[in-house]
Write a protein that holds these residues in place. Structure first.
Motif, PDB file in Angstrom:
ATOM      1  N   SER A  14      36.663  35.374  37.943  1.00  0.00           N
ATOM      2  CA  SER A  14      36.135  36.743  37.961  1.00  0.00           C
ATOM      3  C   SER A  14      34.757  36.801  38.613  1.00  0.00           C
ATOM      4  O   SER A  14      34.278  37.884  38.975  1.00  0.00           O
ATOM      5  N   GLN A  15      34.114  35.641  38.790  1.00  0.00           N
ATOM      6  CA  GLN A  15      32.785  35.599  39.395  1.00  0.00           C
ATOM      7  C   GLN A  15      32.832  35.514  40.919  1.00  0.00           C
ATOM      8  O   GLN A  15      31.779  35.482  41.571  1.00  0.00           O
ATOM      9  N   ASN A  17      33.074  36.672  44.783  1.00  0.00           N
ATOM     10  CA  ASN A  17      32.557  37.891  45.409  1.00  0.00           C
ATOM     11  C   ASN A  17      33.705  38.742  45.961  1.00  0.00           C
ATOM     12  O   ASN A  17      34.881  38.401  45.801  1.00  0.00           O
ATOM     13  N   ARG A  18      33.370  39.832  46.626  1.00  0.00           N
ATOM     14  CA  ARG A  18      34.388  40.785  47.070  1.00  0.00           C
ATOM     15  C   ARG A  18      35.403  40.136  48.017  1.00  0.00           C
ATOM     16  O   ARG A  18      36.581  40.493  48.023  1.00  0.00           O
ATOM     17  N   GLU A  19      34.927  39.181  48.824  1.00  0.00           N
ATOM     18  CA  GLU A  19      35.833  38.504  49.766  1.00  0.00           C
ATOM     19  C   GLU A  19      36.669  37.417  49.087  1.00  0.00           C
ATOM     20  O   GLU A  19      37.595  36.874  49.685  1.00  0.00           O
ATOM     21  N   GLY A  20      36.325  37.070  47.849  1.00  0.00           N
ATOM     22  CA  GLY A  20      37.074  36.043  47.132  1.00  0.00           C
ATOM     23  C   GLY A  20      36.376  34.697  47.071  1.00  0.00           C
ATOM     24  O   GLY A  20      36.909  33.752  46.495  1.00  0.00           O
ATOM     25  N   TRP A  54      37.814  29.422  47.074  1.00  0.00           N
ATOM     26  CA  TRP A  54      38.187  30.836  47.098  1.00  0.00           C
ATOM     27  C   TRP A  54      39.160  31.196  45.977  1.00  0.00           C
ATOM     28  O   TRP A  54      40.009  30.385  45.574  1.00  0.00           O
ATOM     29  N   PRO A  56      40.877  34.897  45.896  1.00  0.00           N
ATOM     30  CA  PRO A  56      40.898  36.306  46.319  1.00  0.00           C
ATOM     31  C   PRO A  56      41.597  37.220  45.311  1.00  0.00           C
ATOM     32  O   PRO A  56      42.442  36.785  44.534  1.00  0.00           O
ATOM     33  N   ASP A  57      41.204  38.480  45.360  1.00  0.00           N
ATOM     34  CA  ASP A  57      41.824  39.516  44.539  1.00  0.00           C
ATOM     35  C   ASP A  57      42.054  40.735  45.434  1.00  0.00           C
ATOM     36  O   ASP A  57      41.098  41.305  45.954  1.00  0.00           O
ATOM     37  N   ARG A 202      44.607  39.526  40.839  1.00  0.00           N
ATOM     38  CA  ARG A 202      44.238  38.138  40.514  1.00  0.00           C
ATOM     39  C   ARG A 202      44.415  37.859  39.026  1.00  0.00           C
ATOM     40  O   ARG A 202      44.880  36.784  38.638  1.00  0.00           O
TER      41      ARG A 202
END
Length: 210
Positions: A14-15, A17-20, A54, A56-57, A202
């Motif tokens: 969950s930590q 970043n936006r890019e995964g 990585w 990703p979500d 995710r």
């Protein structure tokens, strides 16, 4: 984003970043790689970069029962143009995945360090390859990390039209028979979507891992 030490630990996904991107550094030891995959994390970086990890979500996955086989691929399967083997030439499959040129892609993320790392996992029976042959010539294949109920696909290649599709379809059919939950495809591509893969949150993917 975290910087990894020698300790075998990853931050919670969950930590990311936006890019995964979740973490930087660490090593590619078999123990760390296996821990990464079990926690929904994978390495992806260039030759001159630090190791990047990585998660990703959303996550691209294929539920084996949802594999899409087109009319043209059904014909390929019927005609038995190709034959499939498993784990007969793992290193060659990884080498081809690293060197076969793909449209809209420059270079490769499968560095020598990555190849050595997955070979170590293969020697432990965790990383596996599927090879596609036309007569006695290797024309396609894929490799990935087998977690027992989830197969984490890493890369595939084709030297002949439909060879990698053939490998992927055969993989999905086998994993369906073995009641695997899903194939992890990591990131969305139109090619994977055409074969039935889809994006899921995710959080849901991590629940499947648990």
């Amino acid at each position: 984003m975290a910087f990894l030490s020698d300790s075998l630990v990853f931050p919670d996904v969950s930590q990311a970043n936006r890019e995964g991107l979740l973490a930087v550094g660490g090593d590619l030891s078999p123990e760390r790689l296996l821990m990464a995959y079990k926690n929904g994390v994978f390495p992806w970086f260039n030759e001159d970069s630090l190791i990047l990890w990585w998660s990703p979500d959303p996550r691209m996955v294929l539920f084996p029962e949802h594999i899409k086989v087109s009319k043209s691929m059904r014909k390929v399967l019927r005609e038995q143009t190709f034959r499939l083997t498993q784990n007969t030439c793992f290193e060659r499959v990884v080498e081809y995945c690293a060197t076969v040129k793909r449209e809209q892609q420059e270079g490769t993320w499968i560095t020598k360090a990555m190849r050595d790392a997955y070979l170590s996992l293969h020697e432990r029976g965790i990383a596996k390859s599927y090879e596609v042959w036309e007569d006695d010539t290797l024309v396609g294949g894929l490799y990935g990390v087998d977690l027992g109920t989830i197969f984490c696909g890493e890369s595939m290649f084709s030297l002949k039209t439909n060879a990698s599709k053939f490998a992927f379809i055969k993989l999905a059919e086998e994993l369906k028979e073995k009641n695997y939950k899903l194939i992890d495809c990591q990131l969305h591509t139109d090619h994977l979507a055409s074969l039935g893969a889809m994006e899921i949150p995710r959080k849901e993917f991590v629940q499947f891992l648990k």
